[in-house]
Design a protein around this motif. Sequence first.
Motif, PDB file in Angstrom:
ATOM      1  N   VAL A 129       0.807  -1.212  -0.030  1.00  0.00           N
ATOM      2  CA  VAL A 129      -0.014   0.031   0.246  1.00  0.00           C
ATOM      3  C   VAL A 129       0.876   1.155   0.230  1.00  0.00           C
ATOM      4  O   VAL A 129       0.713   2.220  -0.632  1.00  0.00           O
ATOM      5  CB  VAL A 129      -1.125  -0.009   1.176  1.00  0.00           C
ATOM      6  CG1 VAL A 129      -1.602   1.365   1.309  1.00  0.00           C
ATOM      7  CG2 VAL A 129      -2.030  -1.164   1.033  1.00  0.00           C
ATOM      8  N   TRP A 130       1.909   1.051   0.877  1.00  0.00           N
ATOM      9  CA  TRP A 130       2.859   2.450   0.996  1.00  0.00           C
ATOM     10  C   TRP A 130       3.566   2.668  -0.457  1.00  0.00           C
ATOM     11  O   TRP A 130       3.572   3.870  -0.851  1.00  0.00           O
ATOM     12  CB  TRP A 130       3.737   2.106   2.091  1.00  0.00           C
ATOM     13  CG  TRP A 130       5.085   3.401   2.037  1.00  0.00           C
ATOM     14  CD1 TRP A 130       4.744   4.422   2.507  1.00  0.00           C
ATOM     15  CD2 TRP A 130       6.147   3.111   1.609  1.00  0.00           C
ATOM     16  NE1 TRP A 130       5.977   5.186   2.629  1.00  0.00           N
ATOM     17  CE2 TRP A 130       7.105   4.362   1.796  1.00  0.00           C
ATOM     18  CE3 TRP A 130       7.068   2.035   1.283  1.00  0.00           C
ATOM     19  CZ2 TRP A 130       8.085   4.434   1.793  1.00  0.00           C
ATOM     20  CZ3 TRP A 130       8.516   2.343   0.973  1.00  0.00           C
ATOM     21  CH2 TRP A 130       9.019   3.387   1.212  1.00  0.00           C
ATOM     22  N   LEU A 131       3.930   1.431  -0.959  1.00  0.00           N
ATOM     23  CA  LEU A 131       4.643   1.683  -2.567  1.00  0.00           C
ATOM     24  C   LEU A 131       3.760   2.316  -3.539  1.00  0.00           C
ATOM     25  O   LEU A 131       4.006   3.057  -4.393  1.00  0.00           O
ATOM     26  CB  LEU A 131       5.212   0.409  -2.849  1.00  0.00           C
ATOM     27  CG  LEU A 131       6.408  -0.195  -1.941  1.00  0.00           C
ATOM     28  CD1 LEU A 131       6.886  -1.518  -2.472  1.00  0.00           C
ATOM     29  CD2 LEU A 131       7.775   0.683  -2.112  1.00  0.00           C
ATOM     30  N   LEU A 132       2.489   1.508  -3.446  1.00  0.00           N
ATOM     31  CA  LEU A 132       1.282   2.002  -4.623  1.00  0.00           C
ATOM     32  C   LEU A 132       1.099   3.568  -4.365  1.00  0.00           C
ATOM     33  O   LEU A 132       0.909   4.440  -5.324  1.00  0.00           O
ATOM     34  CB  LEU A 132       0.232   1.222  -4.217  1.00  0.00           C
ATOM     35  CG  LEU A 132      -0.898   1.726  -5.082  1.00  0.00           C
ATOM     36  CD1 LEU A 132      -0.355   1.272  -6.604  1.00  0.00           C
ATOM     37  CD2 LEU A 132      -2.124   0.580  -4.705  1.00  0.00           C
ATOM     38  N   LEU A 160      -2.814   9.340  -3.421  1.00  0.00           N
ATOM     39  CA  LEU A 160      -1.744  10.076  -3.404  1.00  0.00           C
ATOM     40  C   LEU A 160      -1.498  10.791  -2.125  1.00  0.00           C
ATOM     41  O   LEU A 160      -0.819  11.575  -1.863  1.00  0.00           O
ATOM     42  CB  LEU A 160      -2.019  11.398  -4.445  1.00  0.00           C
ATOM     43  CG  LEU A 160      -1.659  10.742  -5.827  1.00  0.00           C
ATOM     44  CD1 LEU A 160      -2.239  12.103  -6.840  1.00  0.00           C
ATOM     45  CD2 LEU A 160      -0.337  10.276  -6.078  1.00  0.00           C
ATOM     46  N   GLY A 161      -2.583  10.357  -1.088  1.00  0.00           N
ATOM     47  CA  GLY A 161      -2.173  10.820   0.189  1.00  0.00           C
ATOM     48  C   GLY A 161      -0.846  10.472   0.800  1.00  0.00           C
ATOM     49  O   GLY A 161      -0.334  11.126   1.572  1.00  0.00           O
ATOM     50  N   ALA A 201      -8.946   4.044   3.145  1.00  0.00           N
ATOM     51  CA  ALA A 201      -8.648   4.092   1.713  1.00  0.00           C
ATOM     52  C   ALA A 201      -9.190   5.513   1.154  1.00  0.00           C
ATOM     53  O   ALA A 201      -8.397   6.002   0.176  1.00  0.00           O
ATOM     54  CB  ALA A 201      -9.204   2.988   1.170  1.00  0.00           C
ATOM     55  N   GLN A 202     -10.296   6.109   1.580  1.00  0.00           N
ATOM     56  CA  GLN A 202     -11.039   7.086   0.933  1.00  0.00           C
ATOM     57  C   GLN A 202     -10.059   8.391   1.379  1.00  0.00           C
ATOM     58  O   GLN A 202      -9.910   9.328   0.596  1.00  0.00           O
ATOM     59  CB  GLN A 202     -12.182   7.454   1.255  1.00  0.00           C
ATOM     60  CG  GLN A 202     -13.228   6.097   0.771  1.00  0.00           C
ATOM     61  CD  GLN A 202     -14.527   6.276   1.400  1.00  0.00           C
ATOM     62  OE1 GLN A 202     -15.750   5.916   0.540  1.00  0.00           O
ATOM     63  NE2 GLN A 202     -14.974   6.880   2.289  1.00  0.00           N
ATOM     64  N   LEU A 203      -9.515   8.581   2.538  1.00  0.00           N
ATOM     65  CA  LEU A 203      -8.726   9.596   2.956  1.00  0.00           C
ATOM     66  C   LEU A 203      -7.503   9.706   1.926  1.00  0.00           C
ATOM     67  O   LEU A 203      -6.862  10.753   1.815  1.00  0.00           O
ATOM     68  CB  LEU A 203      -8.278   9.450   4.269  1.00  0.00           C
ATOM     69  CG  LEU A 203      -9.553   9.754   5.399  1.00  0.00           C
ATOM     70  CD1 LEU A 203      -9.078   9.608   6.890  1.00  0.00           C
ATOM     71  CD2 LEU A 203      -9.948  11.204   5.278  1.00  0.00           C
ATOM     72  N   ALA A 204      -6.768   8.487   1.825  1.00  0.00           N
ATOM     73  CA  ALA A 204      -5.676   8.453   1.085  1.00  0.00           C
ATOM     74  C   ALA A 204      -5.863   8.871  -0.489  1.00  0.00           C
ATOM     75  O   ALA A 204      -5.009   9.285  -1.136  1.00  0.00           O
ATOM     76  CB  ALA A 204      -5.077   6.984   1.052  1.00  0.00           C
TER      77      ALA A 204
END
Length: 435
Positions: free
Chosen positions: A53-56, A90-91, A262-265
């Motif tokens: 998730v961090w890499l994406l 992009l968060g 996920a939505q915040l990110a």
Amino acid sequence: MNRTTTALLAALEALLVVAIGVGIALVPLTILWAAHFGLSIEWFVFWRAAVDVWLLGNGVDLTVQLGPDVAAAVGLPGADAPFSLTLAPLGFAVVTVLLGVLTGRRAAETPHLWVGVVSAVAVYALMATLATFSALGDTVTPSALQGTLVPTLIYGSGVLFGAERARVRHDLVLKHNSGHENTGERLDPVSLGIRDRYRRLQQTTRAVISGALRGGAAAGAAIMAVSAVAFFVLIVLNYATIIGLYEAIQAGILGGATITFAQLALVPNLVIWTMAWFVGPGIAVGVGTNVSPAGAMLGPIPGLPILGVLPQGTPAWGFLGLLVPILIGFIAAVIVRQLLDRPGMPERSALQHVLSGLGMGVVAGVILGLLAWWSSGSIGPGRLSDIGPDPLLVGALAAAEIGVAAAIGMLVGAKVTVPRVRTRRPRATVKPRGR
């Protein structure tokens, strides 16, 4: 503070930035591992998921190979073949850049700026590489090369920006305190070379280039600010629809928290998509779909409640959204024209004003097109392989709309009175540097 201490502190800060980035995803996943799965699954599975998730979120492409049972349950064509995940939430990138700016600012407060910058970026690259290789698996495989380079470039850009901004502010304070124009100019050889080449240009040419860069960047930033406000208004107006979608999913407390996370990110992506709507091309929410001022053509969409803000049908006044980039381009050009008409600035011809306005459009188009490219991608196989705006269309239309409006604004700007805003002078105190 000596070089060794500066390097160690910068390296420690880079290590903490990686830990924070991975931890944002790892903490809720660890809670899910303990509360929902009862510690029955190996924790390293959740570590790999958090790193993925961090890499994406930092722009690294993931290759996914689902098992036969999972692919059949998904029910999408092509789910049984390897597919790519390229839509970056992009968060994570925003957090990385902001933390990088803080690192650069602290490095600039020491006598060994470049030691701190190089140490921080090098350690970050090392940690990103180790994290990438620790996440390699049979189901999800991140790109090893991208995992090393892309997060490092994002963090490094923040570090350089923060260091340069702090250095410029310090030099301005020194110049203000001493009263000499040449005080504090401690530029590196690359910056000196760029400045010297720029100064060799004719004064009118420099005015045209300066106006294009300043006006284009300001117009792009203003459009993004309007898009952020518009997105917030859409959330407020469609609050009931969003809550209804949450209830329809019935994900429970942990599932609802995961969806919200996920939505915040994805909030930066959604703001950029709003910008693409204002520019005109709109966004795709799957292959063959489009949401734009001309109307919405939607099929089944991903099950995120925040997508309840998407308009349905043809908006009655949707075409008014196209006026946003045009008006912003015109206003930015008028303000830039007022700045360039100050005493001591060279006289410019009408053609040079037009070129400066068109240059604003090009600069803004490049900025907005890059943002559109960064915010779009694939989130699955089949029709989910096309999500977000078309960057070429966004960049081209933004350049045309803003450029034409800015050219007109540059021509008529001398006849428009713009209220002047007093800027704060640098404070007359210099922060002591360490030894």
